[in-house]
Design an enzyme around this catalytic site. Structure first.
Site, short mmCIF file in Angstrom:
data_model
loop_
_atom_site.label_atom_id
_atom_site.label_comp_id
_atom_site.label_asym_id
_atom_site.label_seq_id
_atom_site.Cartn_x
_atom_site.Cartn_y
_atom_site.Cartn_z
N ASP A 168 -9.99 30.38 -27.29
CA ASP A 168 -10.72 31.45 -26.61
C ASP A 168 -11.84 31.99 -27.50
O ASP A 168 -11.58 32.53 -28.56
CB ASP A 168 -9.76 32.58 -26.24
CG ASP A 168 -10.34 33.53 -25.21
OD1 ASP A 168 -11.53 33.88 -25.33
OD2 ASP A 168 -9.61 33.93 -24.29
N HIS A 199 -11.82 30.30 -23.14
CA HIS A 199 -11.79 31.45 -22.25
C HIS A 199 -12.16 31.04 -20.82
O HIS A 199 -13.03 30.20 -20.62
CB HIS A 199 -12.79 32.50 -22.77
CG HIS A 199 -12.70 33.82 -22.08
ND1 HIS A 199 -11.72 34.74 -22.36
CD2 HIS A 199 -13.49 34.38 -21.12
CE1 HIS A 199 -11.90 35.81 -21.62
NE2 HIS A 199 -12.96 35.62 -20.85
#
Length: 230
Positions: A168, A199
């Site tokens: 992420d 993400h």
């Protein structure tokens, strides 16, 4: 499927509501990303409604500018989204979400059961719904800034499901480690880490969309909601 108005502690704000064919049904508060209540969020509500939930996505940016609907396709929209996130009052946003849940529970179409599912910014907000509200269960997809909120974890008394992306870009590795360590012994919290994913891996059509990971996360979410909202 329609836009509705909800009365909150600081005034009224809009929300998108998708009603399932069979009612009364459990409520699911679908919490927006930084792009507002856009087509992505509306389509998610529609999909949850098809699965039997009264799905409502409130406009959390209404104090800044109502009815924001951005996409993730241009740099200008990304910059606008980051600007909105910077101006967003998280605490007031939680109160709006609680007001949305209360409103939904008072609707004839609702059984009284209610939970939340949030993405990105919404993933942070769903974590806070777990710590600050009486929602029956909550789901967080790649929530941001959760490492700074772990002090509230002691308040979690209902089931919380968390989906984390190992790569992420908005949640550094050390923050991920802190989150996992801080919550690993909590009996109400389940964390799934999706290795190699970035993400928003579950945002269909997004830059980092991963169909396999999204399918797995979404199945886990549906099973979780079925267990705790039925």
């Amino acid at each position: 499927m329609s836009d509705i108005e909800i009365k909150g502690p600081d005034g009224s704000f809009g929300a998108y509501a998708a009603v399932p064919q069979a009612t009364p049904a459990p409520t699911l508060i679908v919490i927006q990303e930084i792009f507002g209540v856009n087509d992505v969020m509306r389509e998610l509500c529609d999909e949850y409604a098809k699965r039997g939930y009264l799905a409502i996505c409130p406009d959390l940016f209404w104090r800044i500018e109502p009815n924001i609907q951005l996409t993730d396709k241009t740099d200008a929209e990304w910059q606008r989204a980051f600007d909105l996130m910077g101006k967003f009052d998280v605490d007031k946003g939680v109160e709006d979400l609680k007001a949305t849940l209360q409103h939904a529970r008072g609707m004839d179409a609702c059984t009284g059961k209610g939970g939340s599912v949030g993405y990105c910014l919404g993933g942070k907000m769903s974590f806070l719904m777990a710590t600050r509200s009486d929602a029956d269960c909550n789901v967080s997809y790649y929530g941001v800034g959760l490492d700074e909120l772990l002090g509230e974890a002691k308040n979690i008394s209902r089931p919380l499901l968390m989906h984390m992306a190992s790569e992420d870009q908005f949640v550094p590795k050390d923050a991920q480690a802190k989150i996992r360590e801080g919550l690993k012994e909590h009996e109400q919290v389940t964390i799934h880490v999706y290795e190699g994913n970035n993400h928003a891996f579950a945002r269909e059509g997004g830059e980092h969309y991963d169909a396999k990971a999204a399918e797995l996360a979404n199945k886990r979410t549906i099973d979780f909601l079925g267990n705790h909202l039925s």
